[in-house]
Design a protein around this motif. Structure first.
Motif, short mmCIF file in Angstrom:
data_model
loop_
_atom_site.label_atom_id
_atom_site.label_comp_id
_atom_site.label_asym_id
_atom_site.label_seq_id
_atom_site.Cartn_x
_atom_site.Cartn_y
_atom_site.Cartn_z
N GLY A 1 2.63 53.30 35.99
CA GLY A 1 4.01 53.14 36.04
C GLY A 1 4.48 54.60 35.25
N SER A 2 3.74 54.92 34.37
CA SER A 2 3.90 56.12 33.56
C SER A 2 3.94 57.37 34.14
N LEU A 3 2.76 57.35 35.21
CA LEU A 3 2.79 58.59 35.81
C LEU A 3 4.04 58.69 36.86
N LEU A 4 4.47 57.73 37.18
CA LEU A 4 5.88 57.87 38.03
C LEU A 4 6.88 58.50 37.18
N GLY A 5 7.06 58.02 35.89
CA GLY A 5 8.20 58.40 34.88
C GLY A 5 7.99 59.97 34.39
#
Length: 415
Positions: free
Chosen positions: A324-328
């Motif tokens: 999820g952090s990679l998407l952000g």
């Protein structure tokens, strides 16, 4: 190369083709939403910073950093005060001035105006009006010559140009054989200035200090002394020092007092705009929750196998936090790059759009400036980018926690 297991698997999940295309669509829309929100935030705050900077420079180019005035009336001892103010190391300019409200007429054209008496030799040290003259020169103002320099809008309203004559009428009246008549004096237009601010271009007129004193019957008194400091932002502290050092009771004010409400309003608008646009980033970031919830549901069997192989709940949680952090982070990087590029070119893009569609976004008749400025500041970029990444990280916690609580036996029951 050895990498932590959550990072390795999280990156593999991010790159892998999903069986559920809807999850891929939501992931892409979340990333795009974060990018658009970050881009909008950087661009809007840069424009508001430019708006504030431009107004501050234009306003202070006409009103000075500080003024010294009398409490009840004008300054009669200004000649004694000037040498002491000039000798201060933090003062780079001091100039007396006279202010008065008048009516101006030229044929059938009549308009109100603020007339300001200045000393041309000293005025260049406390204002930038000489740099904004589009006709004439400041040194054409001479004692007894009764010349006047008008703002460009004021000159257009009166229909005059350099060399024409205008009549200046003061609020005072005089008694004569014909009855009570207003006091009137004819001035020759010696120049025209333009600062692109309707407040000054449309209402301000400059005349010589001695002519203003005679016109307004002030004798040797002036309205006050304008000061220019070597450091604009230190004006409030310098004003307090000057007020304590002056031999008597004087009203000493700085630009933050004279325009306090305006600059507070601009600062408040920037804060409110930041909050509103950050909500857009927040909505896009919390779409990551939906993405990860569906991803967790899609990877139930994988999670169960990892758990049976000995993976701890924190390891499983870390996998989905990374995903999820990679998407952000990717969305934030895209938005930051696009926002910086747009903010640096907004002064070129907006006029091109206005010409293409024959529209006017910023009207000089409504706003204080007629162009859309931009001032990109690195602290704002960092603040926006870190806030977007923090929101994205926060959005991953609940789905990751749900994944960590997956029971292997339940997940594999129907496999």
């Amino acid at each position: 190369m050895i990498r932590p297991l959550p990072l390795f698997i999280g990156l593999r999940y991010t790159r892998a083709r999903r069986r559920n295309r809807f999850v891929s669509f939501i992931s892409a829309s979340s990333m795009l939403g974060i990018a658009v929100g970050v881009m909008a935030l950087i661009t809007v705050l840069s424009v508001m910073n430019g708006f504030e900077k431009e107004l501050r420079e234009r306003i202070l180019g006409m009103v000075s950093h500080a003024t010294v005035q009398g409490y009840e009336s004008g300054l009669s001892d200004w000649r004694e005060l000037l040498p002491g103010l000039d000798q201060r190391g933090d003062v780079i300019g001091a100039a007396p001035f006279v202010n008065g409200e008048v009516m101006m007429t030229r044929g059938s054209a009549v308009t109100g105006a603020l007339v300001r008496g200045i000393d041309p030799a000293r005025e260049t040290a406390v204002s930038r009006v000489a740099n904004n003259l589009i006709e004439g020169r400041l040194d054409t103002l001479a004692d007894g010559e009764y010349r006047i320099i008008l703002g460009s809008r004021l000159a257009r309203e009166l229909g005059v140009t350099t060399g024409d004559a205008v009549s200046v009428i003061t609020p005072e009246v005089r008694a004569s054989a014909a009855g009570i008549l207003p006091r009137l004096r004819r001035f020759e237009v010696g120049g025209i200035f333009e600062v692109d601010m309707a407040q000054y271009d449309g209402s301000l007129a400059l005349i010589h200090l001695a002519d203003a004193q005679r016109l307004l019957r002030m004798g040797d008194t002036v309205s006050g002394i304008r000061l220019e400091f070597d450091d604009l932002m230190a004006a409030p502290a310098r004003v307090r020092e000057i007020a304590r050092a002056l031999p008597g009771n004087y009203l000493v004010s700085d630009w933050t007092m004279q325009h306090r409400n305006f600059f507070r309003a601009v600062a408040m608008e920037k804060t409110v705009m930041f909050i509103i646009l950050m909500l857009i980033v927040g909505v896009a970031a919390f779409n990551i929750v939906s993405t990860l919830v569906m991803a967790v549901q899609d990877k139930q069997s994988d999670i169960a196998i990892l758990r049976t192989l000995g993976a701890r709940p924190l390891t499983v949680m870390g996998i989905f936090v990374v995903q999820g952090s990679l998407l952000g982070i990717v969305g934030t990087l895209l938005g930051t790059g696009a926002g910086i590029a747009l903010a640096m070119n907004v002064e070129t893009i907006v006029p091109a759009i206005e010409r293409l569609f024959s529209v006017e976004f910023i009207s000089g008749d409504v706003y204080l400036i007629s162009e859309l400025p931009s001032d990109l500041r690195l602290p704002d970029v960092w603040r926006i980018s870190l806030s977007a990444v923090a929101l994205s990280l926060l959005a991953t916690l609940y789905p990751a926690w749900r994944a960590a609580r997956t029971a292997p036996a339940e997940a594999l029951r129907h496999e």
